[in-house]
Write an enzyme that holds these catalytic residues in place. Structure first.
Site, PDB file in Angstrom:
ATOM      1  N   LYS A 167       6.595   0.912   6.172  1.00 32.92           N
ATOM      2  CA  LYS A 167       7.747   0.618   5.298  1.00 32.92           C
ATOM      3  C   LYS A 167       9.022   0.481   6.151  1.00 32.92           C
ATOM      4  CE  LYS A 167       7.918   0.394   1.332  1.00 32.92           C
ATOM      5  NZ  LYS A 167       7.678  -0.707   0.345  1.00 32.92           N
TER       6      LYS A 167
ATOM      7  N   THR B 147      -0.471  -5.316   4.733  1.00 32.41           N
ATOM      8  CA  THR B 147       0.257  -5.605   3.490  1.00 32.41           C
ATOM      9  C   THR B 147       1.754  -5.341   3.634  1.00 32.41           C
ATOM     10  OG1 THR B 147      -1.608  -5.275   2.019  1.00 32.41           O
ATOM     11  CG2 THR B 147       0.574  -4.840   1.093  1.00 32.41           C
TER      12      THR B 147
ATOM     13  N   THR C  55      11.396   3.178   0.569  1.00 34.43           N
ATOM     14  CA  THR C  55      11.173   4.605   0.343  1.00 34.43           C
ATOM     15  C   THR C  55      12.068   5.478   1.225  1.00 34.43           C
ATOM     16  OG1 THR C  55       9.497   6.350   0.630  1.00 34.43           O
ATOM     17  CG2 THR C  55       9.283   4.433   2.036  1.00 34.43           C
ATOM     18  N   ASP C  56      12.302   6.703   0.772  1.00 33.10           N
ATOM     19  CA  ASP C  56      13.054   7.665   1.593  1.00 33.10           C
ATOM     20  C   ASP C  56      12.241   8.135   2.802  1.00 33.10           C
ATOM     21  OD1 ASP C  56      11.183   9.257   0.287  1.00 33.10           O
ATOM     22  OD2 ASP C  56      12.635  10.693  -0.516  1.00 33.10           O
ATOM     23  N   GLU C  57      10.904   7.876   2.784  1.00 33.26           N
ATOM     24  CA  GLU C  57      10.067   8.391   3.877  1.00 33.26           C
ATOM     25  C   GLU C  57      10.393   7.745   5.220  1.00 33.26           C
ATOM     26  OE1 GLU C  57       5.963   9.047   3.159  1.00 33.26           O
ATOM     27  OE2 GLU C  57       6.275   9.649   1.079  1.00 33.26           O
TER      28      GLU C  57
ATOM     29  N   LYS D 199      -1.994  10.441  -6.820  1.00 35.33           N
ATOM     30  CA  LYS D 199      -0.717  11.048  -6.452  1.00 35.33           C
ATOM     31  C   LYS D 199      -0.611  12.402  -7.155  1.00 35.33           C
ATOM     32  CE  LYS D 199       0.569   7.157  -4.337  1.00 35.33           C
ATOM     33  NZ  LYS D 199       1.452   6.095  -4.753  1.00 35.33           N
TER      34      LYS D 199
ATOM     35  N   TYR E  35       2.055   5.066   6.720  1.00 28.84           N
ATOM     36  CA  TYR E  35       2.724   4.468   5.550  1.00 28.84           C
ATOM     37  C   TYR E  35       4.218   4.302   5.818  1.00 28.84           C
ATOM     38  CZ  TYR E  35       5.248   4.398   1.096  1.00 28.84           C
ATOM     39  OH  TYR E  35       6.132   4.091   0.087  1.00 28.84           O
TER      40      TYR E  35
ATOM     41  N   ASN F 107      10.580  10.460  -4.382  1.00 24.50           N
ATOM     42  CA  ASN F 107       9.307  10.489  -5.138  1.00 24.50           C
ATOM     43  C   ASN F 107       9.522  10.206  -6.623  1.00 24.50           C
ATOM     44  OD1 ASN F 107       8.704  12.134  -2.681  1.00 24.50           O
ATOM     45  ND2 ASN F 107       6.715  12.279  -3.690  1.00 24.50           N
TER      46      ASN F 107
ATOM     47  N   GLU G 103       0.900  -1.153   0.000  1.00 21.91           N
ATOM     48  CA  GLU G 103       0.000   0.000   0.000  1.00 21.91           C
ATOM     49  C   GLU G 103       0.937   1.200   0.000  1.00 21.91           C
ATOM     50  OE1 GLU G 103      -3.190   0.322  -0.278  1.00 21.91           O
ATOM     51  OE2 GLU G 103      -3.701  -1.809  -0.222  1.00 21.91           O
TER      52      GLU G 103
HETATM   53  P1  NAD Z   1       1.467   1.334  -6.452  1.00 16.10           P
HETATM   54  O1  NAD Z   1       0.483   1.617  -5.369  1.00 16.10           O
HETATM   55  O2  NAD Z   1       1.324   1.993  -7.767  1.00 16.10           O
HETATM   56  O3  NAD Z   1       1.511  -0.244  -6.728  1.00 16.10           O
HETATM   57  C1  NAD Z   1       1.470  -1.189  -5.692  1.00 16.10           C
HETATM   58  C2  NAD Z   1       1.173  -2.548  -6.323  1.00 16.10           C
HETATM   59  O4  NAD Z   1       1.163  -3.536  -5.278  1.00 16.10           O
HETATM   60  C3  NAD Z   1      -0.201  -2.626  -7.000  1.00 16.10           C
HETATM   61  O5  NAD Z   1      -0.098  -3.266  -8.251  1.00 16.10           O
HETATM   62  C4  NAD Z   1      -1.038  -3.455  -6.031  1.00 16.10           C
HETATM   63  O6  NAD Z   1      -2.063  -4.206  -6.666  1.00 16.10           O
HETATM   64  C5  NAD Z   1       0.029  -4.363  -5.430  1.00 16.10           C
HETATM   65  N1  NAD Z   1      -0.356  -4.878  -4.095  1.00 16.10           N
HETATM   66  C6  NAD Z   1      -0.839  -4.139  -3.056  1.00 16.10           C
HETATM   67  N2  NAD Z   1      -1.107  -4.957  -2.013  1.00 16.10           N
HETATM   68  C7  NAD Z   1      -0.759  -6.219  -2.407  1.00 16.10           C
HETATM   69  C8  NAD Z   1      -0.795  -7.486  -1.768  1.00 16.10           C
HETATM   70  N3  NAD Z   1      -1.255  -7.626  -0.513  1.00 16.10           N
HETATM   71  N4  NAD Z   1      -0.361  -8.579  -2.450  1.00 16.10           N
HETATM   72  C9  NAD Z   1       0.086  -8.450  -3.732  1.00 16.10           C
HETATM   73  N5  NAD Z   1       0.120  -7.271  -4.393  1.00 16.10           N
HETATM   74  C10 NAD Z   1      -0.299  -6.165  -3.732  1.00 16.10           C
HETATM   75  O7  NAD Z   1       2.887   1.620  -5.804  1.00 16.10           O
HETATM   76  P2  NAD Z   1       4.206   2.232  -6.463  1.00 16.10           P
HETATM   77  O8  NAD Z   1       4.146   3.698  -6.380  1.00 16.10           O
HETATM   78  O9  NAD Z   1       4.447   1.562  -7.748  1.00 16.10           O
HETATM   79  O10 NAD Z   1       5.282   1.742  -5.385  1.00 16.10           O
HETATM   80  C11 NAD Z   1       5.882   0.441  -5.493  1.00 16.10           C
HETATM   81  C12 NAD Z   1       6.836   0.248  -4.336  1.00 16.10           C
HETATM   82  O11 NAD Z   1       7.843   1.247  -4.361  1.00 16.10           O
HETATM   83  C13 NAD Z   1       6.175   0.352  -2.958  1.00 16.10           C
HETATM   84  O12 NAD Z   1       6.753  -0.629  -2.124  1.00 16.10           O
HETATM   85  C14 NAD Z   1       6.519   1.752  -2.487  1.00 16.10           C
HETATM   86  O13 NAD Z   1       6.589   1.795  -1.087  1.00 16.10           O
HETATM   87  C15 NAD Z   1       7.870   1.949  -3.125  1.00 16.10           C
HETATM   88  N6  NAD Z   1       8.222   3.351  -3.457  1.00 16.10           N
HETATM   89  C16 NAD Z   1       7.379   4.139  -4.162  1.00 16.10           C
HETATM   90  C17 NAD Z   1       7.766   5.436  -4.518  1.00 16.10           C
HETATM   91  C18 NAD Z   1       6.876   6.361  -5.334  1.00 16.10           C
HETATM   92  O14 NAD Z   1       7.207   7.526  -5.502  1.00 16.10           O
HETATM   93  N7  NAD Z   1       5.760   5.897  -5.875  1.00 16.10           N
HETATM   94  C19 NAD Z   1       9.017   5.915  -4.117  1.00 16.10           C
HETATM   95  C20 NAD Z   1       9.866   5.068  -3.376  1.00 16.10           C
HETATM   96  C21 NAD Z   1       9.460   3.783  -3.061  1.00 16.10           C
HETATM   97  O1  DAU Z   2       9.101   9.888  -1.126  1.00 17.05           O
HETATM   98  C1  DAU Z   2       8.684   8.678  -1.688  1.00 17.05           C
HETATM   99  C2  DAU Z   2       7.181   8.535  -1.558  1.00 17.05           C
HETATM  100  O2  DAU Z   2       6.606   9.431  -2.500  1.00 17.05           O
HETATM  101  C3  DAU Z   2       6.697   7.115  -1.801  1.00 17.05           C
HETATM  102  O3  DAU Z   2       7.225   6.268  -0.815  1.00 17.05           O
HETATM  103  C4  DAU Z   2       5.166   7.056  -1.787  1.00 17.05           C
HETATM  104  O4  DAU Z   2       4.730   5.750  -2.108  1.00 17.05           O
HETATM  105  C5  DAU Z   2       4.657   8.038  -2.824  1.00 17.05           C
HETATM  106  O5  DAU Z   2       3.240   8.058  -2.787  1.00 17.05           O
HETATM  107  C6  DAU Z   2       5.196   9.438  -2.574  1.00 17.05           C
HETATM  108  O6  DAU Z   2       4.649   9.970  -1.350  1.00 17.05           O
HETATM  109  P1  DAU Z   2       4.177  11.502  -1.215  1.00 17.05           P
HETATM  110  O7  DAU Z   2       3.211  11.604  -0.105  1.00 17.05           O
HETATM  111  O8  DAU Z   2       5.351  12.409  -1.178  1.00 17.05           O
HETATM  112  O9  DAU Z   2       3.450  11.689  -2.662  1.00 17.05           O
HETATM  113  P2  DAU Z   2       2.123  12.450  -3.086  1.00 17.05           P
HETATM  114  O10 DAU Z   2       2.090  12.453  -4.586  1.00 17.05           O
HETATM  115  O11 DAU Z   2       0.914  11.919  -2.372  1.00 17.05           O
HETATM  116  O12 DAU Z   2       2.371  13.927  -2.579  1.00 17.05           O
HETATM  117  C7  DAU Z   2       3.481  14.684  -3.020  1.00 17.05           C
HETATM  118  C8  DAU Z   2       3.452  16.017  -2.272  1.00 17.05           C
HETATM  119  O13 DAU Z   2       2.325  16.778  -2.742  1.00 17.05           O
HETATM  120  C9  DAU Z   2       3.267  15.885  -0.768  1.00 17.05           C
HETATM  121  O14 DAU Z   2       4.015  16.901  -0.119  1.00 17.05           O
HETATM  122  C10 DAU Z   2       1.783  16.131  -0.555  1.00 17.05           C
HETATM  123  C11 DAU Z   2       1.420  17.092  -1.666  1.00 17.05           C
HETATM  124  N1  DAU Z   2       0.045  16.952  -2.216  1.00 17.05           N
HETATM  125  C12 DAU Z   2      -0.367  15.730  -2.621  1.00 17.05           C
HETATM  126  C13 DAU Z   2      -1.621  15.558  -3.161  1.00 17.05           C
HETATM  127  C14 DAU Z   2      -2.107  14.169  -3.601  1.00 17.05           C
HETATM  128  C15 DAU Z   2      -0.761  18.068  -2.344  1.00 17.05           C
HETATM  129  O15 DAU Z   2      -0.364  19.204  -1.997  1.00 17.05           O
HETATM  130  N2  DAU Z   2      -2.015  17.907  -2.875  1.00 17.05           N
HETATM  131  C16 DAU Z   2      -2.495  16.688  -3.274  1.00 17.05           C
HETATM  132  O16 DAU Z   2      -3.671  16.597  -3.735  1.00 17.05           O
END
Ligand code: NAD
Ligand code: DAU
Length: 351
Positions: A161, A101, A131-133, A196, A157, A186, A85
């Site tokens: 992680k 999850t 993630t960096d979070e 997002k 979240y 991000n 998630e």
């Molecule tokens: P996403 O939400 O787009 O995709 C997550 C995927 O995991 C989906 O396909 C979902 O169906 C699957 N999933 C969720 N729960 C599951 C379960 N219980 N069993 C099997 N599959 C399941 O996420 P994303 O943005 O692609 O991120 C992927 C990974 O990278 C995550 O672990 C996230 O923490 C990490 N990450 C994301 C970012 C970012 O900016 N998006 C940055 C750094 C790290």
């Molecule tokens: O840093 C890595 C992370 O980046 C990943 O681990 C996460 O999975 C990914 O979702 C992302 O997290 P953020 O919370 O930083 O991403 P998001 O796109 O939700 O938000 C980016 C920034 O924008 C954050 O400071 C919140 C702000 N925001 C977000 C939304 C959705 C807004 O101001 N308005 C919005 O509607």
């Protein structure tokens, strides 16, 4: 290694990684395991779904006996674990789903890997994509996250992680399971679920809808093009040191409000609108609870040890990204309407 299990391959980053691995390594079998939650969309992988080295398995990583069967049936010898998630706002509303999850699911996979590989860890690998979070929040002038920064997660979240990272390291320290971890900033690019910031705002501009900026928009995020993240994962998976952590980021910090103005400028231009047309859509709304002030990754280790660098300048990456969402309105419509969830049934003939 030949049989590589990628979890979460139907999601945003996972689908880019699956595409890269399927195309680059025809000698591997890539097993994409995904539960297909709201964030999983097999339509992200239309271009590789018929390749002979690609297999899709619909499963929940929390289902431990299913994970054991997958390791046996496919002879898995490498795992790249992305399933999670991933949306901070959802974690504030429903933290249990994140613990389930991200923590229990990761533990279930680790234990399945340990049991399947017991006594023969040589040449096996469990790679956790994180993630960096987990490092918490920096002050505006407060340096960078390095691999040595202490964990200090604030949202449900990031707490989940961080916990999963700790379990991965515990399996290395306790049982000797070969592991690697990367912590990335991000990501932006195509196929990102439009809850997002970047895809949400592009879609809203297109439909003349408000752009909800949390608080003053002063929070800083460090943005990386998703295909550069996938390349980094490939590199670390193959050449990184077992037991090590790698930070991934492009030294590309933006205040949210400045980033939003770039998105507005590029989107308006590509839509043929005069400059500034959509600025009036900006709405400052209530801030996210516990909103981390600033993230900034120091990825020097990855550059020095493995020679990785981002391939795209930010302006170029944003231009490509906005263009992709504007040209793929059908993908966006299917995702926002829920139509995409029928794709699996149509493609594989079952629920
Ligand atoms: P996403 O939400 O787009 O995709 C997550 C995927 O995991 C989906 O396909 C979902 O169906 C699957 N999933 C969720 N729960 C599951 C379960 N219980 N069993 C099997 N599959 C399941 O996420 P994303 O943005 O692609 O991120 C992927 C990974 O990278 C995550 O672990 C996230 O923490 C990490 N990450 C994301 C970012 C970012 O900016 N998006 C940055 C750094 C790290
Ligand atoms: O840093 C890595 C992370 O980046 C990943 O681990 C996460 O999975 C990914 O979702 C992302 O997290 P953020 O919370 O930083 O991403 P998001 O796109 O939700 O938000 C980016 C920034 O924008 C954050 O400071 C919140 C702000 N925001 C977000 C939304 C959705 C807004 O101001 N308005 C919005 O509607």
């Amino acid at each position: 290694m030949r049989n590589i299990l990628i979890t979460g391959g139907a999601g945003f980053i996972g689908s880019h990684l699956v595409r890269l691995m399927v195309n680059k390594y025809p000698e591997y079998r890539i097993i994409n395991l995904d539960k297909l939650t709201y964030a999983g969309n097999l339509a992200n992988l239309k271009d590789v779904e018929n390749k002979s080295n690609y297999v899709f398995v619909k499963a929940d990583i929390c289902d431990f006996s299913m994970m054991q069967s997958v390791f046996t049936e496919y002879g898995v010898d490498g795992v790249i674990h992305l399933a999670a998630e991933s949306h901070v706002d959802r974690s504030i509303k429903d933290p249990f789903a994140f613990a389930q999850t991200n923590v229990m699911g990761t533990l279930s996979l680790l234990q399945a890997a340990k049991l399947a590989w017991e006594g023969k860890f040589e040449g096996k690998l469990f790679y956790h994509v994180s993630t960096d979070e987990v490092y918490g929040s920096l002050q505006p002038d407060g340096g960078f996250f390095t691999e040595k920064t202490k964990y200090d997660p604030h949202s449900p979240y990031s707490a989940s992680k961080a916990s999963s990272d700790h379990f991965v390291r515990a399996y290395y320290d306790t049982y000797g399971l070969p592991v690697k971890i990367s912590n990335c900033s991000n990501n932006y690019g195509s196929f990102q679920f439009p809850e997002k910031l970047i895809p949400l705002f592009i879609n809203n501009i297109r439909h003349n809808k408000e752009l909800p900026v949390y608080g003053k928009g002063e929070n800083v995020r460090d943005w990386l093009f998703v295909e550069d993240h996938a390349r980094a994962i490939d590199l670390i998976f193959h050449r990184g040191k077992v037991g090590d952590t790698y930070n991934i980021g492009g030294f590309n910090e933006w205040k949210n409000i400045d980033l939003i103005k770039v998105i507005i400028r590029v989107t308006d231009r590509l839509l043929g609108n005069p400059e500034g047309t959509s600025l009036h859509l900006i709405r400052h709304v209530t801030d996210r609870a516990g909103h981390d002030v600033r993230y900034a990754i120091d990825s020097t280790k990855l550059k020095n040890e493995l020679g990785w660098e981002p391939s795209l300048q930010f302006e170029e990456g944003i231009e490509k990204t906005v263009k992709w969402y504007l040209e793929n309105q059908e993908w966006l419509n299917n995702v926002t309407s829920g139509e995409y969830q029928q794709y699996y049934e149509k493609m594989y003939g079952m629920k």
